[in-house]
Design a protein around this motif. Structure first.
Motif, short mmCIF file in Angstrom:
data_model
loop_
_atom_site.label_atom_id
_atom_site.label_comp_id
_atom_site.label_asym_id
_atom_site.label_seq_id
_atom_site.Cartn_x
_atom_site.Cartn_y
_atom_site.Cartn_z
N ALA A 53 0.80 -1.25 0.15
CA ALA A 53 -0.15 -0.02 -0.01
C ALA A 53 0.83 1.34 -0.07
CB ALA A 53 -1.05 0.02 1.06
N LEU A 54 1.89 1.31 0.81
CA LEU A 54 2.83 2.32 0.84
C LEU A 54 3.47 2.49 -0.48
CD1 LEU A 54 4.58 1.87 4.33
CD2 LEU A 54 3.05 3.69 3.74
N THR A 55 3.87 1.86 -1.27
CA THR A 55 4.45 1.72 -2.49
C THR A 55 3.70 2.15 -3.50
OG1 THR A 55 5.91 -0.38 -2.11
CG2 THR A 55 5.70 0.32 -4.38
N ILE A 56 2.26 2.00 -3.43
CA ILE A 56 1.48 2.55 -4.40
C ILE A 56 1.18 3.78 -4.29
CG2 ILE A 56 -1.16 2.22 -5.21
CD1 ILE A 56 -1.11 -0.58 -4.33
N TRP A 57 0.82 4.38 -2.87
CA TRP A 57 0.92 5.91 -2.57
C TRP A 57 2.15 6.52 -3.15
CZ3 TRP A 57 2.92 9.15 0.91
CH2 TRP A 57 2.55 10.32 0.85
N LEU A 58 3.29 5.96 -2.45
CA LEU A 58 4.41 6.63 -3.04
C LEU A 58 4.63 7.20 -4.52
CD1 LEU A 58 5.27 6.29 0.03
CD2 LEU A 58 7.65 5.72 -0.90
N THR A 59 4.46 6.06 -5.28
CA THR A 59 4.53 5.96 -6.75
C THR A 59 3.61 7.07 -7.31
OG1 THR A 59 5.43 3.60 -6.70
CG2 THR A 59 4.68 4.63 -8.97
N GLN A 60 2.41 7.17 -6.99
CA GLN A 60 1.54 7.96 -7.39
C GLN A 60 1.89 9.66 -6.92
OE1 GLN A 60 -0.49 7.52 -9.43
NE2 GLN A 60 -2.61 6.29 -9.20
N THR A 61 2.36 9.68 -5.73
CA THR A 61 2.74 10.99 -5.30
C THR A 61 4.05 11.54 -6.17
OG1 THR A 61 1.97 10.43 -3.05
CG2 THR A 61 3.59 12.35 -3.32
N ARG A 88 -6.35 11.70 7.35
CA ARG A 88 -6.51 11.89 6.11
C ARG A 88 -5.58 11.36 5.02
NH1 ARG A 88 -5.32 15.54 1.97
NH2 ARG A 88 -6.79 16.35 0.59
N LEU A 89 -4.44 11.33 5.47
CA LEU A 89 -3.35 10.62 4.78
C LEU A 89 -3.83 9.16 4.49
CD1 LEU A 89 -0.88 10.76 2.93
CD2 LEU A 89 0.40 10.49 5.12
N ASN A 112 -5.85 4.35 1.25
CA ASN A 112 -6.70 3.69 0.96
C ASN A 112 -7.55 4.05 -0.59
OD1 ASN A 112 -10.19 3.10 0.91
ND2 ASN A 112 -9.11 1.55 2.19
N THR A 113 -7.75 5.07 -0.98
CA THR A 113 -8.32 5.44 -2.06
C THR A 113 -7.39 5.07 -3.50
OG1 THR A 113 -9.34 7.28 -1.28
CG2 THR A 113 -9.18 7.40 -3.51
N GLU A 114 -6.13 5.27 -3.27
CA GLU A 114 -5.07 4.76 -4.28
C GLU A 114 -5.13 3.23 -4.43
OE1 GLU A 114 -3.83 7.04 -6.30
OE2 GLU A 114 -3.28 8.59 -5.39
N VAL A 115 -5.29 2.59 -3.30
CA VAL A 115 -4.89 1.24 -3.42
C VAL A 115 -6.39 0.68 -4.12
CG1 VAL A 115 -5.10 -1.02 -2.19
CG2 VAL A 115 -3.64 0.79 -1.59
N LYS A 116 -7.62 1.28 -3.84
CA LYS A 116 -8.84 0.94 -4.53
C LYS A 116 -8.68 1.22 -5.89
CE LYS A 116 -12.04 1.31 -0.66
NZ LYS A 116 -13.21 2.16 -0.12
N GLU A 172 -6.07 10.53 -15.12
CA GLU A 172 -7.00 9.77 -14.28
C GLU A 172 -6.39 9.30 -12.97
OE1 GLU A 172 -8.62 6.18 -16.02
OE2 GLU A 172 -10.01 7.39 -17.27
N ASP A 173 -6.14 10.24 -11.91
CA ASP A 173 -5.52 10.05 -10.65
C ASP A 173 -6.22 10.85 -9.65
OD1 ASP A 173 -4.59 12.39 -11.37
OD2 ASP A 173 -2.33 11.97 -11.72
N ILE A 174 -5.84 10.58 -8.36
CA ILE A 174 -6.44 11.34 -7.39
C ILE A 174 -5.81 12.67 -7.18
CG2 ILE A 174 -7.32 11.13 -4.96
CD1 ILE A 174 -8.32 9.08 -6.94
N PRO A 175 -6.23 13.79 -6.97
CA PRO A 175 -5.44 14.98 -6.71
C PRO A 175 -4.79 14.88 -5.40
CG PRO A 175 -7.91 15.25 -6.46
CD PRO A 175 -7.67 13.94 -6.78
#
Length: 337
Positions: free
Chosen positions: A127-135, A302-303, A308-312, A333-336
């Motif tokens: 989950a951390l890898t998914i969020w870090l890559t998107q950020t 909130r973080l 959670n939203t990125e993983v979904k 298509e990504d989360i702001p």
């Protein structure tokens, strides 16, 4: 019934005679008695001559040699020809790396990652890898679309790669660590070398203890940020990263082996829960990537929801089979942030 009769033909050249077919009422036996043995041969010669005379002139041969003509030949587009893949920007290459990882991760791993983002649970490595890559993708895009475009000078190392590099340097395999570091920079289209390496990694082998390493290549300095409330043993493996970093980017200034120092900064947050340690470390990592101070306060609740939203979102893309940035609207298509 038809018969052949001989007629002088001045245009026939050396043949002198041609055979013409005319209708008659005589019987077959009478006709065959008057037909010479070489009628078919004369008919074929006359037919070939008429074709040669009426054929248009052949086009001139190309002046280029045969091999050069092959290389400059332009074939018409066909349905079966493979279309050339267009070049994609750097932030989309970062996103494609995440989609490639999603292809390898099993459905059980992704479901466990999603469950770890719920309140009261430790957020796991996937989950951390998914969020870090998107950020990091958004950081790269912000740098390259601003006017004038800025230079991307920060390289990110997510937990799944950081753990592999720690194992490699601990066992003296600095060449493998070098390849992993280069693979997080060169394939994205960045020039030169990064100024900073911002790493989110586990501390030793502790499952619930994450720290952030900041490698400053020009200064040759290493700073580790930690928010874990309990006492732990030191982890000297990040010092071994310098050998892999020097091999990956040999033009940087590095400290002498005798002068390698790891500065540890502990950020005390009394209200932080133990299960939120990985989320707090992710917040420090984001602050450093975006150019803010490491101790800048972040709403961890909130973080966690954003993770959670990125993983979904990634799970939904995998279920739909949309694991390519070239397959539609994925560019935006990504989360702001």
């Amino acid at each position: 019934m038809y018969r052949l009769r001989i007629k002088d033909n001045l245009e026939a050249g050396d043949l002198g005679k041609t055979w013409h077919v005319s209708q008659t009422g005589r019987t077959d036996s009478q006709l065959l008695a008057n037909v010479p043995d070489n009628v078919e041969h004369h008919e074929e010669l006359h037919h070939n001559e008429v074709q040669e005379r009426n054929r248009p002139p052949s086009p001139p041969l190309p002046p280029l040699p045969l091999e050069a003509a092959k290389t400059q030949q332009h074939w018409p587009a066909n349905d079966w020809q493979v279309a050339q893949i267009p070049a994609i920007p750097s932030w989309q290459r970062v996103y494609q790396r995440l989609l490639d990882w999603a292809l390898v991760w099993s459905d059980n791993e992704l479901q466990r990652a999603l469950a770890s983002t719920l309140p009261g649970v430790h957020v796991d490595e996937v989950a951390l890898t998914i969020w870090l890559t998107q950020t990091y993708k958004r950081y790269v895009r912000a740098k390259q679309v601003e006017h004038p475009p800025g230079r991307v000078d920060r390289c990110y190392v997510p937990p799944n790669i950081a753990d592999a590099i720690n194992i490699a340097v601990f066992n003296g395999r600095h060449g493998d660590a070098k390849v992993m570091l280069r693979d997080l920079w060169a394939p994205f289209g960045f020039d030169g070398m990064p100024r900073l390496l911002i790493v989110l990694a586990r501390h030793r082998r502790d499952a619930n203890h994450y720290v952030v390493h900041r490698f400053a290549l020009p200064e040759g300095s290493l700073t580790t940020y930690d928010t874990y409330p309990e006492k732990t043993l030191a982890d000297g493996r990040p010092l071994g990263w310098w050998f892999a970093i020097q091999a990956a980017w040999p033009n940087a200034i590095y400290p002498q082996p005798d002068n390698l120092v790891q500065k540890i900064i502990r950020i005390n947050r009394p209200m932080q829960l133990t299960v939120d340690n990985s989320v707090a470390a992710a917040a420090i990592w984001r602050n450093l990537i975006m150019g803010s101070k490491a101790e800048r306060s972040v709403d961890l609740v909130r973080l966690r929801d954003l993770i959670n939203t990125e993983v979904k979102s990634l799970i939904a893309r995998k279920e739909l089979g949309r694991l390519s940035v070239l397959g539609g609207k994925s560019q935006w298509e990504d989360i702001p942030p």
